[in-house]
Write a protein that holds these residues in place. Structure first.
Motif, PDB file in Angstrom:
ATOM      1  N   HIS A 258       0.835  -1.206   0.000  1.00  0.00           N
ATOM      2  CA  HIS A 258       0.000   0.000   0.000  1.00  0.00           C
ATOM      3  C   HIS A 258       0.868   1.255   0.000  1.00  0.00           C
ATOM      4  CE1 HIS A 258      -2.760   3.103   1.600  1.00  0.00           C
ATOM      5  NE2 HIS A 258      -3.660   2.445   0.888  1.00  0.00           N
ATOM      6  N   ARG A 259       1.933   1.233   0.779  1.00  0.00           N
ATOM      7  CA  ARG A 259       2.854   2.372   0.832  1.00  0.00           C
ATOM      8  C   ARG A 259       3.518   2.603  -0.533  1.00  0.00           C
ATOM      9  NH1 ARG A 259       7.576   1.421   4.768  1.00  0.00           N
ATOM     10  NH2 ARG A 259       5.901   1.567   6.314  1.00  0.00           N
TER      11      ARG A 259
ATOM     12  N   GLN B 206       3.363   5.858  -3.005  1.00  0.00           N
ATOM     13  CA  GLN B 206       4.575   6.556  -3.458  1.00  0.00           C
ATOM     14  C   GLN B 206       4.598   6.704  -4.976  1.00  0.00           C
ATOM     15  OE1 GLN B 206       7.395   3.888  -1.562  1.00  0.00           O
ATOM     16  NE2 GLN B 206       7.860   5.362   0.050  1.00  0.00           N
ATOM     17  N   ILE B 207       4.155   5.679  -5.678  1.00  0.00           N
ATOM     18  CA  ILE B 207       4.112   5.738  -7.143  1.00  0.00           C
ATOM     19  C   ILE B 207       3.136   6.818  -7.594  1.00  0.00           C
ATOM     20  CG2 ILE B 207       3.438   4.478  -9.230  1.00  0.00           C
ATOM     21  CD1 ILE B 207       4.423   1.905  -7.780  1.00  0.00           C
TER      22      ILE B 207
ATOM     23  N   ILE C  50      -7.219  -3.465  -4.315  1.00  0.00           N
ATOM     24  CA  ILE C  50      -7.787  -3.365  -5.660  1.00  0.00           C
ATOM     25  C   ILE C  50      -8.346  -1.983  -5.975  1.00  0.00           C
ATOM     26  CG2 ILE C  50     -10.120  -4.172  -5.063  1.00  0.00           C
ATOM     27  CD1 ILE C  50      -8.086  -5.139  -8.210  1.00  0.00           C
ATOM     28  N   ASN C  51      -8.813  -1.264  -4.954  1.00  0.00           N
ATOM     29  CA  ASN C  51      -9.349   0.075  -5.200  1.00  0.00           C
ATOM     30  C   ASN C  51      -8.280   1.164  -5.212  1.00  0.00           C
ATOM     31  OD1 ASN C  51     -12.412   0.058  -5.434  1.00  0.00           O
ATOM     32  ND2 ASN C  51     -12.122  -1.233  -3.632  1.00  0.00           N
ATOM     33  N   ASP C  52      -7.043   0.790  -4.968  1.00  0.00           N
ATOM     34  CA  ASP C  52      -5.957   1.770  -4.921  1.00  0.00           C
ATOM     35  C   ASP C  52      -5.048   1.728  -6.148  1.00  0.00           C
ATOM     36  OD1 ASP C  52      -6.371   2.852  -2.163  1.00  0.00           O
ATOM     37  OD2 ASP C  52      -6.038   0.750  -1.624  1.00  0.00           O
ATOM     38  N   VAL C  53      -5.263   0.746  -7.017  1.00  0.00           N
ATOM     39  CA  VAL C  53      -4.363   0.590  -8.161  1.00  0.00           C
ATOM     40  C   VAL C  53      -5.063   0.908  -9.475  1.00  0.00           C
ATOM     41  CG1 VAL C  53      -2.881  -1.080  -7.003  1.00  0.00           C
ATOM     42  CG2 VAL C  53      -4.831  -1.905  -8.348  1.00  0.00           C
TER      43      VAL C  53
END
Length: 216
Positions: free
Chosen positions: A98-99, A103-104, A128-131
Motif C-alpha cells: 500500500h505504501r 509513493q508511485i 484493488i481500489n488503490d491501483v
C-alpha cells in the motif's frame, strides 16, 4: 471496447532496437511494455536504466514499466524520470504494498501491481481500489517465450469479478504466452491490456500482428 496492446521490448532485436521501436511507433500499439529484471527476484537480468532512457527518448507511445525486482520503491525516481505512464510492481516483492502504491501515485505515475501464477487473486482485495491496473502473469516471470499457463484465463475471470464486486476501476493486464488464440480467450474473460512479445516480434509482419491483436 478493443484491448490495449503493449508490445514487450524484451523480445525486440536489440541489434536493431531503434528500428523495432519505430515499428511500434508507427503501429496501432497503445503502449510499450518494459521489463526490468534484477537476477534476484527473477532468475534473469534484462536491461537497466541507460537502455530504458534510450527507449523513452525514441518512444512515441506511453511507457508501461514492469519491475521484476526486489525493493522496487527505490527506483521510483528513475522510473519517473523516464516519463513512464505506469509503474508496475510485484505483490510478492512488496511487503508494504500500500505504501509503495501511494509513493508511485505521489510521483505522478499510475500504480499497478503484478501477481505471479501461484499468487491468488483473493490477496488483492485490500489493494484493488488503490491501483490503476493489475497484471496477471500467465507464465512464470523472468524469461520470454514460455508456454501459456491455461489457468490464467480463469484467473482473469476471477479478477474481473473482484473488480466488479468492489467497484474498482482497475484494468486487467496479462503478460506471458499471449498470441491471437490466447489473447482472444483472455479478452473474453475480461482482460483490458495484452502484453505480447514473441507473438509480435517473431511474426513475419509485426505491424499486422499488432493490428490483429488489437481487433480481438
Amino acid at each position: 471496447m478493443r484491448p490495449i496492446i503493449a508490445p514487450s521490448i524484451l523480445s525486440a532485436n536489440f541489434a536493431y532496437l531503434a528500428k523495432d521501436l519505430e515499428m511500434i511507433n508507427q503501429s496501432e500499439a497503445d503502449w510499450m511494455h518494459l521489463d526490468i529484471m534484477d537476477g534476484v527476484f527473477v532468475p534473469n537480468i534484462s536491461f537497466g536504466f541507460p537502455v530504458l532512457k534510450y527507449v523513452a527518448e525514441l518512444s512515441k507511445k506511453p511507457l508501461d514499466v514492469h519491475l521484476m525486482i526486489v525493493n522496487p520503491e527505490k527506483f521510483i525516481p528513475e522510473v519517473k524520470a523516464l516519463g513512464a505512464k505506469v509503474m508496475n510492481v510485484h505483490f510478492e516483492a512488496c511487503p508494504h504494498l500500500h505504501r509503495v502504491v501511494q509513493q508511485i501515485r505521489e510521483a505522478g505515475m499510475l500504480p499497478a501491481v503484478t501477481i505471479n501464477p501461484a499468487t491468488p487473486v483473493s490477496l488483492l482485495k485490500d489493494i484493488i481500489n488503490d491501483v490503476y491496473m493489475v497484471l496477471v502473469m500467465s507464465v512464470n516471470p523472468g524469461f520470454g517465450g514460455q508456454k501459456f499457463i491455461e489457468h490464467s484465463v480463469e484467473k482473469v475471470r476471477e479478477l474481473r469479478l473482484l473488480i466488479e464486486e468492489t467497484g474498482s476501476e482497475a484494468l486487467i493486464e496479462v503478460d506471458g504466452g499471449v498470441n491471437k488464440e490466447t489473447g482472444a480467450r483472455l479478452v473474453e474473460a475480461g482482460a483490458n491490456v495484452l502484453v505480447a512479445g514473441n507473438a509480435i516480434f517473431s511474426a513475419e509482419n509485426p505491424t499486422l500482428m499488432i493490428h490483429e491483436l488489437k481487433g480481438l
